[in-house]
Write a protein that holds these residues in place. Sequence first.
Motif, PDB file in Angstrom:
ATOM      1  N   ARG A  53       0.829  -1.190   0.000  1.00 28.74           N
ATOM      2  CA  ARG A  53       0.000   0.000   0.000  1.00 28.74           C
ATOM      3  C   ARG A  53       0.872   1.251   0.000  1.00 28.74           C
ATOM      4  O   ARG A  53       1.874   1.346   0.716  1.00 28.74           O
ATOM      5  CB  ARG A  53      -0.917   0.020   1.220  1.00 28.74           C
ATOM      6  CG  ARG A  53      -1.910  -1.137   1.267  1.00 28.74           C
ATOM      7  CD  ARG A  53      -2.888  -1.073   0.112  1.00 28.74           C
ATOM      8  NE  ARG A  53      -3.920  -2.110   0.225  1.00 28.74           N
ATOM      9  CZ  ARG A  53      -4.844  -2.329  -0.681  1.00 28.74           C
ATOM     10  NH1 ARG A  53      -4.863  -1.582  -1.778  1.00 28.74           N
ATOM     11  NH2 ARG A  53      -5.731  -3.272  -0.505  1.00 28.74           N
ATOM     12  N   PHE A  54       0.440   2.233  -0.775  1.00 29.14           N
ATOM     13  CA  PHE A  54       1.217   3.461  -0.890  1.00 29.14           C
ATOM     14  C   PHE A  54       1.385   4.153   0.457  1.00 29.14           C
ATOM     15  O   PHE A  54       2.484   4.569   0.829  1.00 29.14           O
ATOM     16  CB  PHE A  54       0.531   4.413  -1.879  1.00 29.14           C
ATOM     17  CG  PHE A  54       1.195   5.754  -1.985  1.00 29.14           C
ATOM     18  CD1 PHE A  54       2.302   5.935  -2.792  1.00 29.14           C
ATOM     19  CD2 PHE A  54       0.729   6.839  -1.252  1.00 29.14           C
ATOM     20  CE1 PHE A  54       2.939   7.166  -2.875  1.00 29.14           C
ATOM     21  CE2 PHE A  54       1.346   8.077  -1.332  1.00 29.14           C
ATOM     22  CZ  PHE A  54       2.455   8.231  -2.151  1.00 29.14           C
ATOM     23  N   ASN A  55       0.305   4.290   1.200  1.00 25.60           N
ATOM     24  CA  ASN A  55       0.385   5.005   2.475  1.00 25.60           C
ATOM     25  C   ASN A  55       1.267   4.276   3.486  1.00 25.60           C
ATOM     26  O   ASN A  55       1.891   4.909   4.338  1.00 25.60           O
ATOM     27  CB  ASN A  55      -1.015   5.241   3.051  1.00 25.60           C
ATOM     28  CG  ASN A  55      -1.772   6.298   2.271  1.00 25.60           C
ATOM     29  OD1 ASN A  55      -1.186   7.213   1.697  1.00 25.60           O
ATOM     30  ND2 ASN A  55      -3.097   6.170   2.223  1.00 25.60           N
ATOM     31  N   ASP A  56       1.318   2.948   3.403  1.00 21.64           N
ATOM     32  CA  ASP A  56       2.240   2.194   4.264  1.00 21.64           C
ATOM     33  C   ASP A  56       3.689   2.501   3.894  1.00 21.64           C
ATOM     34  O   ASP A  56       4.555   2.600   4.776  1.00 21.64           O
ATOM     35  CB  ASP A  56       1.992   0.690   4.127  1.00 21.64           C
ATOM     36  CG  ASP A  56       0.672   0.251   4.741  1.00 21.64           C
ATOM     37  OD1 ASP A  56       0.119   1.014   5.566  1.00 21.64           O
ATOM     38  OD2 ASP A  56       0.192  -0.845   4.390  1.00 21.64           O
ATOM     39  N   MET A  57       3.926   2.656   2.597  1.00 21.17           N
ATOM     40  CA  MET A  57       5.300   2.905   2.146  1.00 21.17           C
ATOM     41  C   MET A  57       5.764   4.307   2.533  1.00 21.17           C
ATOM     42  O   MET A  57       6.875   4.483   3.034  1.00 21.17           O
ATOM     43  CB  MET A  57       5.407   2.723   0.630  1.00 21.17           C
ATOM     44  CG  MET A  57       5.281   1.279   0.155  1.00 21.17           C
ATOM     45  SD  MET A  57       6.468   0.141   0.910  1.00 21.17           S
ATOM     46  CE  MET A  57       8.027   0.934   0.541  1.00 21.17           C
ATOM     47  N   ILE A  58       4.941   5.331   2.322  1.00 21.60           N
ATOM     48  CA  ILE A  58       5.412   6.683   2.644  1.00 21.60           C
ATOM     49  C   ILE A  58       5.547   6.875   4.156  1.00 21.60           C
ATOM     50  O   ILE A  58       6.297   7.736   4.610  1.00 21.60           O
ATOM     51  CB  ILE A  58       4.518   7.788   2.042  1.00 21.60           C
ATOM     52  CG1 ILE A  58       3.097   7.720   2.575  1.00 21.60           C
ATOM     53  CG2 ILE A  58       4.535   7.730   0.529  1.00 21.60           C
ATOM     54  CD1 ILE A  58       2.269   8.938   2.192  1.00 21.60           C
ATOM     55  N   ALA A  59       4.842   6.039   4.931  1.00 35.17           N
ATOM     56  CA  ALA A  59       5.002   6.106   6.386  1.00 35.17           C
ATOM     57  C   ALA A  59       6.401   5.655   6.808  1.00 35.17           C
ATOM     58  O   ALA A  59       6.841   5.943   7.923  1.00 35.17           O
ATOM     59  CB  ALA A  59       3.940   5.255   7.079  1.00 35.17           C
ATOM     60  N   CYS A  60       7.092   4.936   5.917  1.00 34.81           N
ATOM     61  CA  CYS A  60       8.455   4.480   6.216  1.00 34.81           C
ATOM     62  C   CYS A  60       9.496   5.575   5.967  1.00 34.81           C
ATOM     63  O   CYS A  60      10.667   5.406   6.308  1.00 34.81           O
ATOM     64  CB  CYS A  60       8.810   3.268   5.353  1.00 34.81           C
ATOM     65  SG  CYS A  60       7.812   1.798   5.679  1.00 34.81           S
ATOM     66  N   GLY A  61       9.088   6.671   5.336  1.00 28.41           N
ATOM     67  CA  GLY A  61      10.026   7.751   5.038  1.00 28.41           C
ATOM     68  C   GLY A  61      10.435   8.507   6.284  1.00 28.41           C
ATOM     69  O   GLY A  61       9.695   8.585   7.266  1.00 28.41           O
ATOM     70  N   CYS A  62      11.630   9.076   6.269  1.00 28.81           N
ATOM     71  CA  CYS A  62      12.127   9.857   7.399  1.00 28.81           C
ATOM     72  C   CYS A  62      13.088  10.922   6.873  1.00 28.81           C
ATOM     73  O   CYS A  62      13.480  10.893   5.702  1.00 28.81           O
ATOM     74  CB  CYS A  62      12.835   8.959   8.411  1.00 28.81           C
ATOM     75  SG  CYS A  62      14.399   8.253   7.809  1.00 28.81           S
ATOM     76  N   ASP A  63      13.469  11.835   7.734  1.00 27.45           N
ATOM     77  CA  ASP A  63      14.446  12.870   7.383  1.00 27.45           C
ATOM     78  C   ASP A  63      15.815  12.351   7.799  1.00 27.45           C
ATOM     79  O   ASP A  63      16.259  12.558   8.925  1.00 27.45           O
ATOM     80  CB  ASP A  63      14.108  14.173   8.101  1.00 27.45           C
ATOM     81  CG  ASP A  63      14.864  15.360   7.525  1.00 27.45           C
ATOM     82  OD1 ASP A  63      15.929  15.135   6.920  1.00 27.45           O
ATOM     83  OD2 ASP A  63      14.402  16.500   7.673  1.00 27.45           O
ATOM     84  N   SER A  64      16.483  11.651   6.901  1.00 28.49           N
ATOM     85  CA  SER A  64      17.715  10.950   7.260  1.00 28.49           C
ATOM     86  C   SER A  64      18.819  11.889   7.717  1.00 28.49           C
ATOM     87  O   SER A  64      19.618  11.538   8.595  1.00 28.49           O
ATOM     88  CB  SER A  64      18.201  10.099   6.075  1.00 28.49           C
ATOM     89  OG  SER A  64      18.534  10.922   4.967  1.00 28.49           O
ATOM     90  N   LEU A  65      18.900  13.097   7.145  1.00 29.19           N
ATOM     91  CA  LEU A  65      19.965  14.021   7.539  1.00 29.19           C
ATOM     92  C   LEU A  65      19.814  14.468   8.987  1.00 29.19           C
ATOM     93  O   LEU A  65      20.802  14.810   9.643  1.00 29.19           O
ATOM     94  CB  LEU A  65      19.966  15.246   6.618  1.00 29.19           C
ATOM     95  CG  LEU A  65      20.395  15.010   5.171  1.00 29.19           C
ATOM     96  CD1 LEU A  65      20.398  16.331   4.406  1.00 29.19           C
ATOM     97  CD2 LEU A  65      21.776  14.372   5.097  1.00 29.19           C
ATOM     98  N   VAL A  66      18.584  14.464   9.480  1.00 25.19           N
ATOM     99  CA  VAL A  66      18.329  14.885  10.859  1.00 25.19           C
ATOM    100  C   VAL A  66      18.373  13.701  11.812  1.00 25.19           C
ATOM    101  O   VAL A  66      18.972  13.777  12.903  1.00 25.19           O
ATOM    102  CB  VAL A  66      16.961  15.595  10.961  1.00 25.19           C
ATOM    103  CG1 VAL A  66      16.609  15.905  12.408  1.00 25.19           C
ATOM    104  CG2 VAL A  66      16.963  16.856  10.124  1.00 25.19           C
TER     105      VAL A  66
END
Length: 604
Positions: free
Chosen positions: A390-403
């Motif tokens: 599911r798309f929404n499951d995938m974008i929930a895995c995103g993060c701000d890696s530099l921070v």
Amino acid sequence: MWQFDPRRHARSLYWRGWGVTQIADEFALHGIVNEKGGPIPRATIETWKQRDRWDEAPSIRKIEDGLEIRLLTLIAKEKKTSADYVEMDALSRQIESLAKVRRYEAPGGHAGDLNDKVANRNAGDRKKAKKNHFTADQAAELKRIFLDGLYDYQHRWWQAKDQRTRMILKSRQIGATYYFAFEALIDAIETGRNQIFLSASKAQAHQFRSYIVSFAKLVGVALTGDPMLITSDLLPAEEAAAELHFLGTNFRTAQGRHGNFYFDEFFWVHSFEELNKVASGMATHKKWRKTYFSTPSSVAHPAYPYWTGDRRNRRRKKSEQIKIDVSHDALAIGSVGPDRIWRNIVNIVDAEKGGCDLFDVEELRDEYAPDEFANLFMCDFVDDSMSAFRFNDMIACGCDSLVEWTDFNPEAERPYGQRNVWAGYDPQESETGDNAALVIAAPPLQVGGEFRILERHQLRGLDFEQQAEFIKAVLSRYHCTYLGIDAKGVGAGVYQIVAKPGYMPGCTVAKIEYSLELKAQMIMKAQNVVRRGRLKFDTGMLDLVSAFVSIKKTLTTSGRNVTFKAGRGGEDGHADLAWATMHILMNEPLDGKENPKGTMEIIE
């Protein structure tokens, strides 16, 4: 006007590594002749080389030559883009710096030749230039450069800049972030209004800042600060400086701010509703402007009802509801809907017709599967109802890696130090034309921990030996202890090379041979990792999200079994980044507690 000089051109080619014979052949191929109209033989070029002592020229002179030729080429262009002006500014500054070095190295050179501050330290009192300030002349020149370099569709965006709310659906890589950074800078200089840039990650937000700093240099202004304060001669003396804020995941710190805001790739952010509440609050007053722009994602994304107008219709009487035509035909030139939002769709074909010559559209059609091309370049939304992920499951895995990832520095020689990483490789299949993909991940530090995607690469057009060399070169920056490779087709050749003893010391190479059972197990494992929030990657990795969502459950050719496919006719389709990632996840069994066994052939 600069005239073409065969002698100088020959020298430039020689300094770039060409041989005398190669240069003569090049001249003959392109019909380059001498002043009398005759051919230029090899002997003539050899004479130029000896008389002008090309081999004795210092390295700095060779570098200057290349910079000058590139600068002259840009100057000769009749219609220059904003990018051309930025490059011309950078080249001019590099030439100036090299000239200072030459003066310093010449007899009588001194430190003042290198540093203007040293040269002028004994000069009389000088009026100190205002920080982050634009004069009226600088503002006018910057606006001229900006408007002269716009494509047709960017001119439409400029003409609609005073709309209270704009929502733009656009193809990848058509210069939207570049344009809106420039537009915001001009608005700050002319009106003194604050400008706020929202993105899902700090890296994305700071792309705006990088562009704005480059634009200001075109007229000799060095911008500093974050937030950035800007003043100009066009503003009343009592007007406060315009504030430019560049916000990623720290958007909550700006809830008390107000200004125009630009929401980049809003169709790809997690928690859109929360972000949009903050963003909307920033632009409550009628003088502020709101601009949303993005490539499309999924119809399941929370921003989709805002695009279609369905969000406005919620909790309204049927008689008060509106209907908005969001087709390409209706929005190709921009249109204000009944909700007073100006919408526009610019796909890659529109961009090409509008003067953008940065693409080979037919080549892109060949490189991407039809559904992926439609999503990334033709502004079609994805329906993920049949997807394995599911798309929404995938974008929930995103993060701000530099921070968030303080132990990872992508710019370092050893980005992850001496800590272990795992890698997965999905090879290019020559018969289907798919890309190859290499993914590098930090494995969980404890049972049930997170897999963090550190890097991903896609490559195309390489044979199996070149693919093996690429893998070795990229992984040489890490301490890689596991590499999973799909060993069918071209992958068999890649596997045989990287699995040789000593080719990748300390790395276990897993030979993965696909079957219906193994593919089902890989999907099941990945679904579990995603649902539990154990997969993490930078929010800028939109291609990784697309790759997972493109995998769909389907029947085999016989119709007797279920399998998973994506896009093209090849068995694994174009979801190469997803399959490469799953090669990594499979190194941890389904329960996440024991070493893997039984599904792969392991060779050390």
